[in-house]
Design a protein around this motif. Sequence first.
Motif, PDB file in Angstrom:
ATOM      1  N   SER A 107      35.388  37.496 -21.409  1.00 21.36           N
ATOM      2  CA  SER A 107      35.031  36.402 -20.509  1.00 21.36           C
ATOM      3  C   SER A 107      35.305  35.053 -21.144  1.00 21.36           C
ATOM      4  CB  SER A 107      33.543  36.500 -20.123  1.00 21.36           C
ATOM      5  OG  SER A 107      33.278  37.682 -19.407  1.00 21.36           O
ATOM      6  N   MET A 108      34.933  34.872 -22.409  1.00 23.65           N
ATOM      7  CA  MET A 108      35.147  33.599 -23.085  1.00 23.65           C
ATOM      8  C   MET A 108      36.638  33.323 -23.277  1.00 23.65           C
ATOM      9  SD  MET A 108      32.179  32.297 -23.324  1.00 23.65           S
ATOM     10  CE  MET A 108      32.576  30.866 -24.337  1.00 23.65           C
ATOM     11  N   ILE A 130      29.371  27.556 -14.947  1.00 25.74           N
ATOM     12  CA  ILE A 130      30.136  27.701 -16.182  1.00 25.74           C
ATOM     13  C   ILE A 130      31.499  27.045 -16.042  1.00 25.74           C
ATOM     14  CG2 ILE A 130      31.283  29.366 -17.690  1.00 25.74           C
ATOM     15  CD1 ILE A 130      28.979  31.250 -17.255  1.00 25.74           C
ATOM     16  N   ASN A 131      32.154  27.271 -14.902  1.00 26.31           N
ATOM     17  CA  ASN A 131      33.449  26.634 -14.678  1.00 26.31           C
ATOM     18  C   ASN A 131      33.349  25.122 -14.781  1.00 26.31           C
ATOM     19  OD1 ASN A 131      35.419  28.664 -14.277  1.00 26.31           O
ATOM     20  ND2 ASN A 131      34.537  29.130 -12.278  1.00 26.31           N
ATOM     21  N   TRP A 143      38.167  31.896 -20.223  1.00 26.43           N
ATOM     22  CA  TRP A 143      37.894  30.472 -20.011  1.00 26.43           C
ATOM     23  C   TRP A 143      38.604  29.587 -21.029  1.00 26.43           C
ATOM     24  CZ3 TRP A 143      32.871  33.079 -18.909  1.00 26.43           C
ATOM     25  CH2 TRP A 143      32.570  33.029 -17.545  1.00 26.43           C
ATOM     26  N   SER A 147      31.527  40.214 -14.698  1.00 27.66           N
ATOM     27  CA  SER A 147      30.872  38.969 -14.273  1.00 27.66           C
ATOM     28  C   SER A 147      30.281  39.060 -12.873  1.00 27.66           C
ATOM     29  CB  SER A 147      31.876  37.819 -14.326  1.00 27.66           C
ATOM     30  OG  SER A 147      32.938  38.039 -13.431  1.00 27.66           O
ATOM     31  N   LEU A 192      28.605  31.508 -12.363  1.00 28.66           N
ATOM     32  CA  LEU A 192      30.033  31.389 -12.634  1.00 28.66           C
ATOM     33  C   LEU A 192      30.546  30.003 -12.283  1.00 28.66           C
ATOM     34  CD1 LEU A 192      32.581  32.812 -13.571  1.00 28.66           C
ATOM     35  CD2 LEU A 192      32.955  33.576 -11.231  1.00 28.66           C
ATOM     36  N   VAL A 218      38.577  28.973 -13.057  1.00 30.94           N
ATOM     37  CA  VAL A 218      38.721  30.420 -12.934  1.00 30.94           C
ATOM     38  C   VAL A 218      38.511  30.805 -11.480  1.00 30.94           C
ATOM     39  CG1 VAL A 218      37.843  32.655 -13.658  1.00 30.94           C
ATOM     40  CG2 VAL A 218      37.903  30.764 -15.284  1.00 30.94           C
ATOM     41  N   PRO A 244      40.593  24.448 -20.478  1.00 31.44           N
ATOM     42  CA  PRO A 244      40.312  25.503 -19.503  1.00 31.44           C
ATOM     43  C   PRO A 244      40.667  25.077 -18.083  1.00 31.44           C
ATOM     44  CG  PRO A 244      38.432  25.116 -20.952  1.00 31.44           C
ATOM     45  CD  PRO A 244      39.384  23.982 -21.151  1.00 31.44           C
ATOM     46  N   LEU A 292      32.835  23.973 -18.490  1.00 28.79           N
ATOM     47  CA  LEU A 292      33.948  24.258 -19.384  1.00 28.79           C
ATOM     48  C   LEU A 292      35.270  23.689 -18.904  1.00 28.79           C
ATOM     49  CD1 LEU A 292      33.283  27.994 -20.356  1.00 28.79           C
ATOM     50  CD2 LEU A 292      32.564  25.922 -21.541  1.00 28.79           C
ATOM     51  N   ASN A 293      35.276  23.120 -17.714  1.00 25.25           N
ATOM     52  CA  ASN A 293      36.520  22.678 -17.113  1.00 25.25           C
ATOM     53  C   ASN A 293      36.852  21.227 -17.460  1.00 25.25           C
ATOM     54  OD1 ASN A 293      38.735  23.500 -15.545  1.00 25.25           O
ATOM     55  ND2 ASN A 293      38.008  22.317 -13.811  1.00 25.25           N
ATOM     56  N   TYR A 333      38.423  30.004 -24.533  1.00 28.73           N
ATOM     57  CA  TYR A 333      37.609  29.817 -25.737  1.00 28.73           C
ATOM     58  C   TYR A 333      37.770  31.011 -26.669  1.00 28.73           C
ATOM     59  CZ  TYR A 333      35.195  25.681 -24.030  1.00 28.73           C
ATOM     60  OH  TYR A 333      34.913  24.409 -23.610  1.00 28.73           O
TER      61      TYR A 333
END
Length: 273
Positions: A160-161, A68-69, A164, A56, A65, A49, A46, A72-73, A166
């Motif tokens: 949204s997933m 989450i970044n 990112w 969102s 947000l 974003v 990922p 997941l980053n 996913y």
Amino acid sequence: MHELLLFASVPVHQHHELLQQLAGLTAMQPRHSIERRLIFKAYRKPGLVTSRIGGSQDLQQSGDLQRINKMLNGGMFYTQVVGPVSETDFSPAPPAADPDTEMEGMDESKPPVQRTSSYDFEQQPWKLEFRDIPEAGTRSAVTSRVMASAALPRGDIIPSMNAWGYGFVTEYVVEGDVFIQNDIVIYLHRVLQYPSGEQEHREPRRHLPELKEMTSLEKSGSYVLQASIVVQDGSNQEMMKMASQHLFGLREQLKSAVRLEQADRLSLDTRAK
């Protein structure tokens, strides 16, 4: 944040007795919990974003947000999206309206049958839960891992997933009872699978079957007892040590009933191969 955990397997015949013991130990009645858990797999590393993702708005306002970044980053991981549900959400989807039947009903003196509303997927709340692979080489006899969670938009979270990086893999249901003892969350639960023979779903279900149709993943019907503590600052060794001691204290209190142990590290590996 860091999560410290101990686990025990509980045979189905011991479930009711252990519930009573935990209620006495914690001086509270169990809080029943049912959750949908959606599994997503990273199909590309990922990137950050920077554009606005549909639905969102609440995330940007709350700062979720950015969290989450961050979670997941990093590397390539499986992660799960969790949504609370109730027993009443598990019911057959309402039958489609039949125009002929409705017209016939208008000619009769009896009032039409009132249809009950079913599970509303569009209003389903979700949160994203990230769990790293447990740390290796620790001297403590508890499982320790980095964790994070953040709220997601309601309803369809696939766009949204996907944004990112996913993709949806599968889903299951976790049913159990929660107890709280000071800073320890005690969760006696089991994993439920959707009925066999169902057509494979490539996205989250919009309707849930009857709960009695769900089957236990563990064929023997056994449960898992999970004891966990969340430490906000994992670099604070004093706090980590204190949390471990609290878990050891619970293990000692329950030793006559169950054997709480550290989990196998590789069994909790969340990395996507």
